[in-house]
Write a protein that holds these residues in place. Structure first.
Motif, short mmCIF file in Angstrom:
data_model
loop_
_atom_site.label_atom_id
_atom_site.label_comp_id
_atom_site.label_asym_id
_atom_site.label_seq_id
_atom_site.Cartn_x
_atom_site.Cartn_y
_atom_site.Cartn_z
N GLY A 24 1.39 9.62 -4.11
CA GLY A 24 2.16 8.40 -3.96
C GLY A 24 2.49 7.67 -5.25
O GLY A 24 3.10 6.60 -5.21
N LEU A 128 2.39 -6.39 -3.43
CA LEU A 128 3.19 -5.23 -3.07
C LEU A 128 4.65 -5.52 -3.38
O LEU A 128 5.08 -6.67 -3.34
CB LEU A 128 3.05 -4.91 -1.57
CG LEU A 128 1.78 -4.20 -1.11
CD1 LEU A 128 1.76 -4.16 0.42
CD2 LEU A 128 1.68 -2.79 -1.67
N ARG A 130 7.23 -4.48 -1.59
CA ARG A 130 8.05 -4.50 -0.37
C ARG A 130 8.04 -5.89 0.25
O ARG A 130 6.98 -6.48 0.48
CB ARG A 130 7.50 -3.46 0.63
CG ARG A 130 8.11 -3.46 2.01
CD ARG A 130 9.35 -2.63 2.18
NE ARG A 130 9.32 -1.27 1.73
CZ ARG A 130 9.08 -0.22 2.53
NH1 ARG A 130 8.77 -0.40 3.81
NH2 ARG A 130 9.16 1.00 2.05
N ALA A 162 -5.59 3.97 -3.06
CA ALA A 162 -6.03 3.99 -1.67
C ALA A 162 -7.52 4.25 -1.52
O ALA A 162 -8.14 3.82 -0.55
CB ALA A 162 -5.23 5.04 -0.90
N ALA A 182 5.77 0.44 -0.73
CA ALA A 182 5.04 -0.16 0.38
C ALA A 182 3.56 0.15 0.36
O ALA A 182 2.79 -0.49 1.10
CB ALA A 182 5.64 0.30 1.70
N ASP A 183 3.13 1.11 -0.46
CA ASP A 183 1.77 1.63 -0.36
C ASP A 183 0.89 1.37 -1.57
O ASP A 183 -0.28 1.77 -1.56
CB ASP A 183 1.82 3.16 -0.15
CG ASP A 183 2.59 3.54 1.10
OD1 ASP A 183 2.63 2.72 2.04
OD2 ASP A 183 3.17 4.64 1.12
N MET A 184 1.40 0.69 -2.61
CA MET A 184 0.65 0.60 -3.86
C MET A 184 0.50 -0.85 -4.32
O MET A 184 1.32 -1.37 -5.05
CB MET A 184 1.34 1.42 -4.94
CG MET A 184 0.53 1.54 -6.24
SD MET A 184 -1.03 2.40 -6.01
CE MET A 184 -0.45 4.07 -5.65
#
Length: 210
Positions: A24, A128, A130, A162, A182-184
């Motif tokens: 990611g 984030l 996002r 994560a 969206a994930d970091m």
């Protein structure tokens, strides 16, 4: 993590694709030629000296609110035709967009980017990329413009991975950091010297706020 430390754009893009698929995020050093990196740094300083960089707000551009307790960078958005160096950078980012779409089917439609200047002591708290009401930002891209950066000067971008680990990215000229927006969660730590970058987002097609 694959690390491509060579001026081979296609090889670096291949590493980015592999890294995004596996974990990611991706960090590539010497992503573009030093001459272009230097020209972009000079363009950022020229705009700052002319008073064109303004303190960044929090939220989508039309609704952004300045919050000095959250972030302290000053920015100006890039537009095509503003300078030769910026147009070259935007062209490279479009090559990256097309390659990510071909390999990972992300449906990336466009790219937005701004210069970011952090004065000494400025920071950006953990966040984030996002927006809550707009999911168009899919891939975050940060390109650093600071020559001869030393770790003791601070200013790292800290990734909150994560698995609970932290990874610090030093803002050394020529380094490109790419991650899934969206994930970091990430933050920018304060530095003892001025800190320059180009921060941007590869975006999916959007139909307005969710």
């Amino acid at each position: 993590m694959n690390t491509c430390s060579r001026n081979d754009l296609s090889a670096s893009v291949a590493c980015i694709i592999d890294d995004l698929a596996e974990q990611g995020w991706s960090l590539q050093t010497h992503f573009i030629a030093p001459t272009l990196t230097h020209a972009l740094a000079e363009e950022c300083r020229k705009r700052a000296a002319a008073g064109l960089l303004v303190q960044a707000g929090v939220g989508r551009s039309a609704l952004a609110v300045v919050s000095e307790g959250l972030r302290g960078d000053h920015i100006q958005w890039l537009e095509a035709g503003q300078s030769g160096a910026c147009d070259q950078y935007l062209a490279v980012m479009d090559e990256l967009r097309q390659a990510l779409n071909q390999a990972l089917f992300l449906g990336l439609e466009d790219f937005e980017s701004h210069f970011a200047l952090y004065p000494p002591g400025a920071y950006y708290k953990k966040h984030l990329d996002r927006f809550r009401d707009d999911d168009r930002r899919a891939v975050s891209v940060v390109f650093y413009l600071n020559e001869q950066w030393q770790a003791e000067q601070g200013g790292a971008l800290r990734l909150h991975l994560a698995d609970g680990c932290l990874y610090d990215v030093w803002p050394q000229a020529g380094s490109l950091l790419v991650f899934l927006s969206a994930d970091m969660p990430h933050e920018v730590l304060p530095a003892t010297r001025e800190r320059l970058s180009l921060t941007g987002w590869l975006r999916r097609r959007g139909y307005g706020p969710l």
